[in-house]
Design a protein around this motif. Sequence first.
Motif, PDB file in Angstrom:
ATOM      1  N   VAL A   1      13.773 -31.690  53.020  1.00 13.25           N
ATOM      2  CA  VAL A   1      13.488 -31.097  54.325  1.00 13.25           C
ATOM      3  C   VAL A   1      12.529 -32.009  55.081  1.00 13.25           C
ATOM      4  O   VAL A   1      11.964 -32.951  54.532  1.00 13.25           O
ATOM      5  N   ARG A   2      12.334 -31.724  56.351  1.00 15.42           N
ATOM      6  CA  ARG A   2      11.360 -32.469  57.144  1.00 15.42           C
ATOM      7  C   ARG A   2       9.946 -32.023  56.775  1.00 15.42           C
ATOM      8  O   ARG A   2       9.720 -30.855  56.465  1.00 15.42           O
ATOM      9  N   ALA A   3       8.999 -32.947  56.837  1.00 11.76           N
ATOM     10  CA  ALA A   3       7.615 -32.615  56.509  1.00 11.76           C
ATOM     11  C   ALA A   3       7.082 -31.486  57.381  1.00 11.76           C
ATOM     12  O   ALA A   3       6.322 -30.625  56.928  1.00 11.76           O
ATOM     13  N   MET A   4       7.505 -31.479  58.650  1.00  5.17           N
ATOM     14  CA  MET A   4       7.049 -30.427  59.552  1.00  5.17           C
ATOM     15  C   MET A   4       7.412 -29.034  59.051  1.00  5.17           C
ATOM     16  O   MET A   4       6.705 -28.058  59.319  1.00  5.17           O
ATOM     17  N   SER A   5       8.515 -28.934  58.297  1.00  3.38           N
ATOM     18  CA  SER A   5       8.967 -27.627  57.828  1.00  3.38           C
ATOM     19  C   SER A   5       7.961 -26.982  56.889  1.00  3.38           C
ATOM     20  O   SER A   5       7.868 -25.747  56.813  1.00  3.38           O
ATOM     21  N   LEU A   6       7.209 -27.803  56.163  1.00  2.00           N
ATOM     22  CA  LEU A   6       6.254 -27.242  55.205  1.00  2.00           C
ATOM     23  C   LEU A   6       5.119 -26.507  55.903  1.00  2.00           C
ATOM     24  O   LEU A   6       4.503 -25.609  55.314  1.00  2.00           O
ATOM     25  N   TYR A   7       4.865 -26.866  57.148  1.00  2.00           N
ATOM     26  CA  TYR A   7       3.742 -26.250  57.854  1.00  2.00           C
ATOM     27  C   TYR A   7       4.040 -24.830  58.342  1.00  2.00           C
ATOM     28  O   TYR A   7       3.173 -24.182  58.917  1.00  2.00           O
ATOM     29  N   THR A   8       5.245 -24.346  58.083  1.00  2.00           N
ATOM     30  CA  THR A   8       5.492 -22.920  58.307  1.00  2.00           C
ATOM     31  C   THR A   8       5.040 -22.090  57.115  1.00  2.00           C
ATOM     32  O   THR A   8       5.005 -20.865  57.190  1.00  2.00           O
TER      33      THR A   8
ATOM     34  N   ALA B   1       7.600 -28.004  43.484  1.00  2.00           N
ATOM     35  CA  ALA B   1       7.898 -29.423  43.692  1.00  2.00           C
ATOM     36  C   ALA B   1       6.638 -30.265  43.572  1.00  2.00           C
ATOM     37  O   ALA B   1       6.657 -31.349  42.969  1.00  2.00           O
ATOM     38  N   ALA B   2       5.540 -29.787  44.126  1.00  2.00           N
ATOM     39  CA  ALA B   2       4.277 -30.528  44.054  1.00  2.00           C
ATOM     40  C   ALA B   2       3.803 -30.658  42.611  1.00  2.00           C
ATOM     41  O   ALA B   2       3.316 -31.717  42.191  1.00  2.00           O
ATOM     42  N   ILE B   3       3.944 -29.594  41.831  1.00  2.00           N
ATOM     43  CA  ILE B   3       3.526 -29.634  40.426  1.00  2.00           C
ATOM     44  C   ILE B   3       4.402 -30.608  39.641  1.00  2.00           C
ATOM     45  O   ILE B   3       3.901 -31.368  38.796  1.00  2.00           O
ATOM     46  N   THR B   4       5.693 -30.607  39.907  1.00  2.00           N
ATOM     47  CA  THR B   4       6.587 -31.541  39.224  1.00  2.00           C
ATOM     48  C   THR B   4       6.201 -32.988  39.508  1.00  2.00           C
ATOM     49  O   THR B   4       6.182 -33.835  38.605  1.00  2.00           O
ATOM     50  N   ILE B   5       5.855 -33.269  40.746  1.00  2.00           N
ATOM     51  CA  ILE B   5       5.422 -34.618  41.106  1.00  2.00           C
ATOM     52  C   ILE B   5       4.125 -34.975  40.388  1.00  2.00           C
ATOM     53  O   ILE B   5       3.982 -36.069  39.821  1.00  2.00           O
ATOM     54  N   ALA B   6       3.162 -34.059  40.417  1.00  2.00           N
ATOM     55  CA  ALA B   6       1.870 -34.328  39.788  1.00  2.00           C
ATOM     56  C   ALA B   6       2.010 -34.520  38.282  1.00  2.00           C
ATOM     57  O   ALA B   6       1.352 -35.386  37.695  1.00  2.00           O
ATOM     58  N   ASP B   7       2.861 -33.735  37.640  1.00  2.00           N
ATOM     59  CA  ASP B   7       3.074 -33.882  36.197  1.00  2.00           C
ATOM     60  C   ASP B   7       3.641 -35.248  35.854  1.00  2.00           C
ATOM     61  O   ASP B   7       3.280 -35.859  34.842  1.00  2.00           O
ATOM     62  N   ALA B   8       4.550 -35.740  36.691  1.00  2.00           N
ATOM     63  CA  ALA B   8       5.236 -36.995  36.408  1.00  2.00           C
ATOM     64  C   ALA B   8       4.435 -38.223  36.821  1.00  2.00           C
ATOM     65  O   ALA B   8       4.462 -39.247  36.127  1.00  2.00           O
ATOM     66  N   GLU B   9       3.699 -38.118  37.940  1.00  2.00           N
ATOM     67  CA  GLU B   9       3.095 -39.316  38.520  1.00  2.00           C
ATOM     68  C   GLU B   9       1.602 -39.190  38.805  1.00  2.00           C
ATOM     69  O   GLU B   9       0.984 -40.159  39.256  1.00  2.00           O
ATOM     70  N   GLY B  10       1.033 -38.030  38.587  1.00  2.00           N
ATOM     71  CA  GLY B  10      -0.380 -37.848  38.883  1.00  2.00           C
ATOM     72  C   GLY B  10      -0.609 -37.212  40.239  1.00  2.00           C
ATOM     73  O   GLY B  10       0.286 -37.187  41.099  1.00  2.00           O
ATOM     74  N   LEU B  11      -1.810 -36.707  40.436  1.00  2.00           N
ATOM     75  CA  LEU B  11      -2.124 -35.960  41.644  1.00  2.00           C
ATOM     76  C   LEU B  11      -2.083 -36.814  42.900  1.00  2.00           C
ATOM     77  O   LEU B  11      -1.734 -36.325  43.978  1.00  2.00           O
TER      78      LEU B  11
ATOM     79  N   VAL C   1       1.000 -36.745  45.134  1.00  2.00           N
ATOM     80  CA  VAL C   1       1.358 -35.536  45.882  1.00  2.00           C
ATOM     81  C   VAL C   1       0.917 -35.679  47.338  1.00  2.00           C
ATOM     82  O   VAL C   1      -0.250 -35.925  47.615  1.00  2.00           O
ATOM     83  N   SER C   2       1.841 -35.522  48.238  1.00  2.00           N
ATOM     84  CA  SER C   2       1.542 -35.505  49.663  1.00  2.00           C
ATOM     85  C   SER C   2       2.549 -34.576  50.328  1.00  2.00           C
ATOM     86  O   SER C   2       3.598 -34.244  49.755  1.00  2.00           O
ATOM     87  N   ILE C   3       2.239 -34.158  51.529  1.00  2.00           N
ATOM     88  CA  ILE C   3       3.152 -33.291  52.262  1.00  2.00           C
ATOM     89  C   ILE C   3       4.512 -33.977  52.443  1.00  2.00           C
ATOM     90  O   ILE C   3       5.568 -33.376  52.232  1.00  2.00           O
ATOM     91  N   ARG C   4       4.483 -35.231  52.810  1.00  2.00           N
ATOM     92  CA  ARG C   4       5.734 -35.944  53.059  1.00  2.00           C
ATOM     93  C   ARG C   4       6.531 -36.122  51.769  1.00  2.00           C
ATOM     94  O   ARG C   4       7.767 -36.008  51.778  1.00  2.00           O
ATOM     95  N   ARG C   5       5.832 -36.414  50.664  1.00  2.00           N
ATOM     96  CA  ARG C   5       6.549 -36.601  49.394  1.00  2.00           C
ATOM     97  C   ARG C   5       7.181 -35.293  48.935  1.00  2.00           C
ATOM     98  O   ARG C   5       8.335 -35.271  48.477  1.00  2.00           O
ATOM     99  N   VAL C   6       6.462 -34.198  49.038  1.00  2.00           N
ATOM    100  CA  VAL C   6       7.009 -32.898  48.643  1.00  2.00           C
ATOM    101  C   VAL C   6       8.210 -32.549  49.508  1.00  2.00           C
ATOM    102  O   VAL C   6       9.242 -32.089  49.017  1.00  2.00           O
ATOM    103  N   ALA C   7       8.083 -32.771  50.806  1.00  2.00           N
ATOM    104  CA  ALA C   7       9.200 -32.492  51.711  1.00  2.00           C
ATOM    105  C   ALA C   7      10.422 -33.326  51.341  1.00  2.00           C
ATOM    106  O   ALA C   7      11.557 -32.831  51.351  1.00  2.00           O
ATOM    107  N   SER C   8      10.188 -34.585  50.997  1.00  2.00           N
ATOM    108  CA  SER C   8      11.294 -35.456  50.617  1.00  2.00           C
ATOM    109  C   SER C   8      11.991 -34.938  49.363  1.00  2.00           C
ATOM    110  O   SER C   8      13.225 -34.941  49.276  1.00  2.00           O
ATOM    111  N   GLU C   9      11.209 -34.489  48.394  1.00  2.00           N
ATOM    112  CA  GLU C   9      11.795 -33.959  47.154  1.00  2.00           C
ATOM    113  C   GLU C   9      12.629 -32.709  47.428  1.00  2.00           C
ATOM    114  O   GLU C   9      13.619 -32.447  46.736  1.00  2.00           O
TER     115      GLU C   9
END
Length: 248
Positions: free
Chosen positions: A72-79, A48-58, A61-69
């Motif tokens: 899931v909740r941003a907190m979930s990524l920290y597992t 998901a992070a790579i897809t965002i970076a390819d489309a919009e640039g680095l 990319v943020s934890i919250r944006r990746v979680a939104s894509e």
Amino acid sequence: MTIDGDRPSAVPERYQRAGDRKRAADPVWSRPRGGRRPKLSREAIVAAAITIADAEGLDAVSIRRVASELGVRAMSLYTHIDAKEDLLDLMYDEVAAEVLIEGELPGDWREAFRWIAAREREAGLRHPWVFQLAGRSPRVGPNGLLHAEQSFAAASRLTDDPRAMRAIVTAIDHYLLGYTLRAQHNREREAAGLGGIEEQPYVRSLLAEGRFPHLEPVLDAGIPAQEDFEQGLTWILDGIEREYGQSR
């Protein structure tokens, strides 16, 4: 690149400190993975992070944006990761996987480098943001190490001198970097409808004064920038062969 503020404020400070200590002690690849759910895994996060970076640039990319894509909740990524820095390292290593040559390298050192260089160029043009990550000295992951191993394996077909091997790989990498950055720049200019410097009125006024007698005929000829990647690579390889070809 600024990464401050990406960790949600809801994360308790003690966990933030623990994550910082983990990253300082060992890279993300050596840590246990978090639990898996259908939509959430380390692989899904990185994709998901790579897809965002390819489309919009680095910078997008943020934890919250990746979680939104991922829905899931941003907190979930920290597992699965401890910080955005981990995510950037994983993204860089995932692109390195695209460069790897499957199976055995060609026995001829020149052909081996041509295979590797072609994969590097293609990956760099697909993911131009990877050069920003290279500039921040990301931690090297397993795919990055395998790529380096293949590059030095190619060099070893010409010489067994470690210093010479490093010089060879570095020279080719520098050519690849310069070519790919210029190609990406030209793509962006074309997409924006911008012409070459010879079309700029200010440049034309200076050329008309006769101050650039060697540059003017080149610009007037309308010759595009060097686009023949293979020709440039051949010049590099020819020079390397003249320098090291008799070392064995």
